[in-house]
Design a protein around this motif. Structure first.
Motif, PDB file in Angstrom:
ATOM      1  N   LEU B  63       8.019   4.102  11.398  1.00 32.67           N
ATOM      2  CA  LEU B  63       8.451   3.789  12.759  1.00 32.67           C
ATOM      3  C   LEU B  63       9.898   3.308  12.768  1.00 32.67           C
ATOM      4  O   LEU B  63      10.729   3.789  13.546  1.00 32.67           O
ATOM      5  CB  LEU B  63       7.515   2.716  13.321  1.00 32.67           C
ATOM      6  CG  LEU B  63       7.875   2.168  14.686  1.00 32.67           C
ATOM      7  CD1 LEU B  63       7.631   3.241  15.723  1.00 32.67           C
ATOM      8  CD2 LEU B  63       7.041   0.943  15.000  1.00 32.67           C
ATOM      9  N   LYS B 151       3.168  10.465  14.640  1.00 32.88           N
ATOM     10  CA  LYS B 151       3.620   9.485  15.627  1.00 32.88           C
ATOM     11  C   LYS B 151       5.097   9.162  15.423  1.00 32.88           C
ATOM     12  O   LYS B 151       5.873   9.116  16.376  1.00 32.88           O
ATOM     13  CB  LYS B 151       2.771   8.218  15.494  1.00 32.88           C
ATOM     14  CG  LYS B 151       3.186   7.100  16.399  1.00 32.88           C
ATOM     15  CD  LYS B 151       2.832   5.773  15.788  1.00 32.88           C
ATOM     16  CE  LYS B 151       3.700   5.524  14.577  1.00 32.88           C
ATOM     17  NZ  LYS B 151       3.225   4.470  13.716  1.00 32.88           N
ATOM     18  N   TYR B 180       8.053   3.133  22.494  1.00 28.08           N
ATOM     19  CA  TYR B 180       7.010   2.953  21.486  1.00 28.08           C
ATOM     20  C   TYR B 180       5.975   1.936  21.956  1.00 28.08           C
ATOM     21  O   TYR B 180       4.770   2.183  21.893  1.00 28.08           O
ATOM     22  CB  TYR B 180       7.614   2.504  20.149  1.00 28.08           C
ATOM     23  CG  TYR B 180       6.564   1.991  19.199  1.00 28.08           C
ATOM     24  CD1 TYR B 180       5.716   2.872  18.547  1.00 28.08           C
ATOM     25  CD2 TYR B 180       6.377   0.629  19.008  1.00 28.08           C
ATOM     26  CE1 TYR B 180       4.708   2.408  17.722  1.00 28.08           C
ATOM     27  CE2 TYR B 180       5.376   0.155  18.186  1.00 28.08           C
ATOM     28  CZ  TYR B 180       4.550   1.052  17.541  1.00 28.08           C
ATOM     29  OH  TYR B 180       3.547   0.579  16.741  1.00 28.08           O
ATOM     30  N   SER B 184       2.175   2.766  22.858  1.00 30.30           N
ATOM     31  CA  SER B 184       1.049   2.206  22.116  1.00 30.30           C
ATOM     32  C   SER B 184       0.045   1.581  23.067  1.00 30.30           C
ATOM     33  O   SER B 184      -1.156   1.566  22.806  1.00 30.30           O
ATOM     34  CB  SER B 184       1.525   1.116  21.160  1.00 30.30           C
ATOM     35  OG  SER B 184       2.543   1.589  20.359  1.00 30.30           O
ATOM     36  N   ALA B 185       0.560   1.021  24.174  1.00 26.13           N
ATOM     37  CA  ALA B 185      -0.323   0.268  25.067  1.00 26.13           C
ATOM     38  C   ALA B 185      -0.889   1.127  26.187  1.00 26.13           C
ATOM     39  O   ALA B 185      -1.829   0.720  26.853  1.00 26.13           O
ATOM     40  CB  ALA B 185       0.443  -0.916  25.652  1.00 26.13           C
ATOM     41  N   GLU B 188      -4.657   1.732  26.496  1.00 25.44           N
ATOM     42  CA  GLU B 188      -5.306   0.449  26.783  1.00 25.44           C
ATOM     43  C   GLU B 188      -5.208   0.126  28.286  1.00 25.44           C
ATOM     44  O   GLU B 188      -6.197  -0.199  28.927  1.00 25.44           O
ATOM     45  CB  GLU B 188      -4.545  -0.576  25.948  1.00 25.44           C
ATOM     46  CG  GLU B 188      -5.167  -1.884  25.681  1.00 25.44           C
ATOM     47  CD  GLU B 188      -6.339  -1.870  24.727  1.00 25.44           C
ATOM     48  OE1 GLU B 188      -7.084  -2.821  24.863  1.00 25.44           O
ATOM     49  OE2 GLU B 188      -6.511  -0.973  23.878  1.00 25.44           O
ATOM     50  N   VAL B 189      -3.994   0.258  28.820  1.00 23.52           N
ATOM     51  CA  VAL B 189      -3.780  -0.030  30.249  1.00 23.52           C
ATOM     52  C   VAL B 189      -4.563   0.959  31.103  1.00 23.52           C
ATOM     53  O   VAL B 189      -5.196   0.580  32.086  1.00 23.52           O
ATOM     54  CB  VAL B 189      -2.270   0.042  30.590  1.00 23.52           C
ATOM     55  CG1 VAL B 189      -2.055  -0.084  32.085  1.00 23.52           C
ATOM     56  CG2 VAL B 189      -1.516  -1.044  29.855  1.00 23.52           C
ATOM     57  N   TYR B 192      -8.058   0.094  31.233  1.00 22.61           N
ATOM     58  CA  TYR B 192      -8.208  -1.124  32.031  1.00 22.61           C
ATOM     59  C   TYR B 192      -8.255  -0.781  33.516  1.00 22.61           C
ATOM     60  O   TYR B 192      -9.142  -1.221  34.232  1.00 22.61           O
ATOM     61  CB  TYR B 192      -7.027  -2.035  31.715  1.00 22.61           C
ATOM     62  CG  TYR B 192      -7.069  -3.389  32.356  1.00 22.61           C
ATOM     63  CD1 TYR B 192      -7.852  -4.415  31.841  1.00 22.61           C
ATOM     64  CD2 TYR B 192      -6.292  -3.659  33.468  1.00 22.61           C
ATOM     65  CE1 TYR B 192      -7.869  -5.657  32.418  1.00 22.61           C
ATOM     66  CE2 TYR B 192      -6.304  -4.917  34.053  1.00 22.61           C
ATOM     67  CZ  TYR B 192      -7.097  -5.908  33.530  1.00 22.61           C
ATOM     68  OH  TYR B 192      -7.108  -7.141  34.097  1.00 22.61           O
ATOM     69  N   ASN B 223      -3.557   7.373  16.264  1.00 25.68           N
ATOM     70  CA  ASN B 223      -3.981   6.211  15.510  1.00 25.68           C
ATOM     71  C   ASN B 223      -5.399   6.414  14.960  1.00 25.68           C
ATOM     72  O   ASN B 223      -6.380   6.322  15.677  1.00 25.68           O
ATOM     73  CB  ASN B 223      -3.925   4.986  16.425  1.00 25.68           C
ATOM     74  CG  ASN B 223      -4.230   3.714  15.675  1.00 25.68           C
ATOM     75  OD1 ASN B 223      -4.398   3.726  14.456  1.00 25.68           O
ATOM     76  ND2 ASN B 223      -4.325   2.625  16.392  1.00 25.68           N
ATOM     77  N   LYS B 225      -6.333   4.645  12.194  1.00 27.39           N
ATOM     78  CA  LYS B 225      -6.424   3.593  11.172  1.00 27.39           C
ATOM     79  C   LYS B 225      -7.830   3.018  11.077  1.00 27.39           C
ATOM     80  O   LYS B 225      -8.357   2.825   9.986  1.00 27.39           O
ATOM     81  CB  LYS B 225      -5.419   2.490  11.484  1.00 27.39           C
ATOM     82  CG  LYS B 225      -4.006   2.895  11.157  1.00 27.39           C
ATOM     83  CD  LYS B 225      -3.105   1.680  11.117  1.00 27.39           C
ATOM     84  CE  LYS B 225      -1.666   2.121  11.138  1.00 27.39           C
ATOM     85  NZ  LYS B 225      -1.320   2.834  12.377  1.00 27.39           N
TER      86      LYS B 225
END
Lengths: 281, 267, 303
Positions: B63, B151, B180, B184-185, B188-189, B192, B223, B225
């Motif tokens: 990154l 990524k 970035y 990444s978020a 998630e948002v 939500y 991702n 991981k």
């Protein structure tokens, strides 16, 4: 030339200063604090792909913190631990990375015996079971907690059944049933602790378990003696010293939590320490 | 050799001969060597922590490199007047921009693979010291590593696009950092606002958030991981979607970069 | 076909506070095959803008530019010349040889040819010993010489050089002047900009003077030099009284006398001197040189 001389002088002076400096730094009190952790959702948003790592690092931090506490307890220094903060951190971790087993295992290790927050721990374990679908230890702990602490045998049987299915170990169901219906609570706890100690590698957690085990062994010894006393004399002894007097126990075992054993009206073994460190009573 | 290949070669040499890069790479290798030691602090997740640390370390390095290389590329060539000598040769700007990206991408791929290979023994050592009840699925690790490489390539393309517009370091650097973080978020948002709290929001706000979500790069797609760390199954379909999404997104960004740079007046 | 054909190009820039600055207006210029044409002009006259348009770095607002028949800026046009930018900057992690490799590849030269031509131009510009050292450690003059080397690599028929002498030491300047004359001998065309009149005098066939974005003069250098002779400086050992009376002495140290003879009076002076058997040691033309020619044009435009 002057420059070199100055450098050599400074290096020598530095070397002279170092031992004293290092010694002094060692003397400084370590700040034993967990600190504040933001809300799980905020951390998730910020840490993004690194959130499992952040989660694990929080657990490691927690373990360090716990290690220093256990260290102090052994030196009889009592520090009021930030239990609420610790538990909040663990649930944050389980939200950051619901697969993280350290969070569940540490919760089981630190929050059941000492603090009696069994319901919360079982909720956390339930969450873990949703994700760690292969992990037979989580239902095993939940089962033990249900049986030993909550005396909810129905729930315990369900958990144990699940654990047995996951581990493919049919012995465990039998073991479980033996735990639940045949054994005394003390020997149930003792064999549970043995299992935990065998699989544990964190020194602080092992220490906690061992102290607990020592206490339970002491209780077991007294309980056995009470049983023998009852068989011999047909009644409960009035106090623990009667057991020594009647030759059933040579020396009264020590309570590692610093309390004193006594018998309640029903002849059950109790201790003034209530099996907890002084600050938690 | 073709013009394109030679330009890539030149850009790669420029990247590889940078001393700052050597310093960062050295720091990462030292960091990786510490993986077995650090992972032993975990209670029962030694193997998991080792994998998590190694992958996160590599991902973070890639990154940083993607952002640094991408955001110091085109505008710097313009500012240092390298473009005056290079773009007056019979080389098209398209070739020039694509070669820049290709060099960075090859670098990211190469170092990603190299660091990945380095971490194999380290993860093995850590895993052997406290075996987990989960196996290490090396295939999952490869997928996760490839995801991280992809990524970083996407971020590099973003930074390159910004540096094709910019005249200084600030826009491409901070721009790609912000992209970035948002990328990444974003998943998630999105979850939500489409989930439990949807009723509390104005529908227009939700529409805006959803459109921004579609525009932003969705880095969660790359991702893997968690799947690598806990040996969770990765459906092939998921990988295929990620590959398709990544390819199209990067291609789109590159075309945009080529178009903007072709329109840019130099000199 | 003319190597360079510039027809009525104009270019303006957006300056500070939104005002437009006219860099070039209606410039027309033709460069003939095999000639060396120098473009003279003060700073900001439009020389660099002209070269940027020729090399396709910026488009003109109006007008057309053809390079060997191709539109300036097109791939064909860019393949046709060797360009030296003003104060060139190259990727400084590369060595000269690596950079030349890039240039050769851009001109679609074969690897073998790149190798042999690199050897040739590195030798020509005296860079062999430094050919595998990264450019980071190079002096300004060395970078300038590499700039020339890369412009020569694919051996084109046309060269466009922006300030080729800048940053060079006297040896380097002599080297470049020799190089230009050699290229001319081989039939190459060179178009270069400079603000040093002596360079133009030394090598150019023609000179174009650009001031304020307009072409102010386009002359044959030899003609300017010939037209520019105003008189002669003469040194005579012990001149006769007659001669001393007719021509005022500018300097007299008792032995050698220095006289100024105007262009018109030269035949009379030579006649008188040969009759009197004077001991003439030196006759030197005094001319309004290119510098004055240039300064005159500039000052005329500023008035």
């Amino acid at each position: 030339m002057k420059g070199r001389l100055a450098l050599v002088t400074l290096v020598l002076a530095y070397l002279c200063l170092l031992p004293g400096f290092i010694g002094q730094m060692k003397e400084r009190p370590i700040e034993v604090k967990l600190g504040y952790q933001p809300h799980a959702r905020v951390i998730r948003l910020v840490s993004g792909e690194f959130s499992p790592l952040v989660a694990e690092m929080s657990v490691v931090n927690l373990l360090f913190y716990y290690g220093t506490l256990v260290d102090k307890w052994q030196k009889n220094i009592i520090i009021r631990p930030e239990y609420m903060n610790m538990f909040r951190m663990l649930s944050t971790v389980s939200e950051l990375d619901p697969y993280n087993q350290d969070a569940y295992y540490f919760a089981q290790a630190a929050f059941t015996w000492e603090l009696g927050r069994v319901k919360e721990v079982n909720m956390l374990l339930e969450r873990g079971m949703q994700f760690r679908t292969w992990d037979h230890w989580l239902p095993f702990y939940a089962g033990f907690n249900s049986a030993y602490f909550l005396k909810d045998y129905a729930a315990a049987a369900k958990y144990m059944q699940r654990s047995a299915e996951l581990s493919g170990d049919t012995l465990r169901t039998k073991l479980a049933s033996r735990y639940l219906y045949e054994s005394s609570r003390t020997s149930m706890a003792l064999s549970f602790l043995d299992g935990m100690i065998a699989r544990e590698k964190n020194a602080a957690v092992i220490k906690t378990y061992q102290v607990r085990k020592e206490a339970l062994q002491a209780v077991d010894t007294i309980e056995q003696a009470v049983l023998a006393y009852r068989q011999a004399k047909g009644g409960n002894p009035a106090q623990v010293s009667d057991l020594v007097a009647s030759g059933l126990i040579k020396v009264l075992p020590r309570d590692p939590y610093g309390g004193e054993f006594y018998l309640d009206n029903d002849g059950r073994v109790r201790t003034t320490s209530q099996f907890a460190n002084p600050d938690q009573r | 050799m073709s013009k394109f290949a030679v330009l890539i070669q030149v850009n790669l040499k420029t990247i590889l001969r940078d001393r700052i890069l050597h310093a960062i790479l050295g720091a990462v290798v030292v960091g990786l060597l510490l993986v077995p030691a650090i992972s032993s602090f975990s209670m029962r997740q030694v193997q998991e922590l080792a994998i998590s640390l190694a992958l996160s370390g590599i991902s973070f390095f890639l990154l940083v490199m993607a952002i640094l290389l991408g955001s110091s590329s085109i505008w710097r060539d313009v500012e240092q007047r390298h473009t005056t000598s290079v773009l007056t040769l019979p080389l098209s700007r398209t070739t020039y921009v694509l070669a820049k990206f290709a060099a960075i991408a090859i670098f990211l791929l190469g170092t990603g693979i190299l660091l990945g290979i380095c971490s194999i023994p380290l993860i093995s050592v850590a895993a052997a010291s406290y075996p987990s009840d989960q196996p290490i699925l090396w295939g999952n690790l490869v997928v996760a590593l490839c995801g991280d490489i992809a990524k970083s390539m996407l971020i590099a393309a973003m930074a390159l696009l910004l540096s094709s517009i910019s005249t200084s370091f600030y826009l491409p650097f901070f721009g790609s950092v912000v992209l970035y973080l948002c990328g990444s978020a974003s998943q998630e948002v999105y979850e939500y606002v489409t989930g439990e709290f949807v009723r509390a929001m104005h529908p227009l706000v939700i529409v805006i958030i959803k459109s921004v979500y579609c525009l932003l790069p969705n880095l969660a797609a790359f991702n893997y991981k968690v799947q690598a760390v806990y040996a969770l199954p990765i459906p092939f379909e998921q990988i295929a979607w990620s590959v398709g999404y990544g390819t199209l997104y990067v291609a789109m960004i590159l075309v945009l970069a080529v178009l903007t740079f072709n329109r840019r007046v130099l000199g | 076909m003319n190597p360079i054909l510039i027809e009525r190009i104009s270019k303006s820039y957006k300056g500070k506070k939104g005002q437009r600055i006219q860099a070039l207006s209606e410039l027309t210029l033709e460069v003939k095959p095999g000639e060396i044409l120098g473009v003279l002009g003060p700073n900001g006259a439009g020389k660099s803008t002209t070269i940027k348009i020729l090399t396709g770095q910026i488009p003109p607002d109006s007008g057309t530019v053809e390079i060997l028949g191709a539109m300036a800026g097109s791939m064909q046009a860019r393949s046709a010349f060797g360009y030296l930018p003003e104060n060139p900057a190259f990727y400084d992690f590369l060595t000269p040889r690596e950079y030349l490799h890039l240039v050769g590849a851009a001109f679609a030269m074969s690897v073998d040819r790149i190798k042999s031509e690199s050897d040739r131009v590195l030798a020509l510009l005296d860079l062999q010993t430094d050919s595998d050292r990264p450019l980071r450690g190079f002096s300004k003059g060395m970078v300038q010489r590499l700039g020339l080397a890369q412009a020569l690599l694919h051996d084109p028929d046309l060269f466009i050089w922006d300030e080729p002498m800048s940053g060079l030491d006297p040896m380097g300047r002599a080297l470049v002047k020799g190089l230009m004359l050699e290229l001319k001998r081989r039939g190459k065309t060179i178009f270069f900009s400079t603000h040093v009149t002596a360079d133009v005098e030394a090598v150019c066939d023609r000179v174009a003077v650009i001031v304020g974005g307009r072409l102010q003069a386009l002359n044959d250098v030899q003609e300017i030099l010939a037209d520019g002779i105003e008189g002669y400086q003469v040194q005579i050992l012990n001149p006769s009284a007659e001669l001393a009376a007719r021509f005022s002495a500018s300097e007299d140290n008792g032995v050698m006398t220095e006289l100024y003879v105007s262009r018109e009076a030269l035949p009379g002076f030579l006649d008188l001197a040969s009759r009197g058997g004077e001991d003439i040691r030196l006759i030197e033309p005094r001319r309004r040189n290119l510098e004055q020619f240039f300064l005159d044009i500039v000052s005329r435009n500023q008035r």
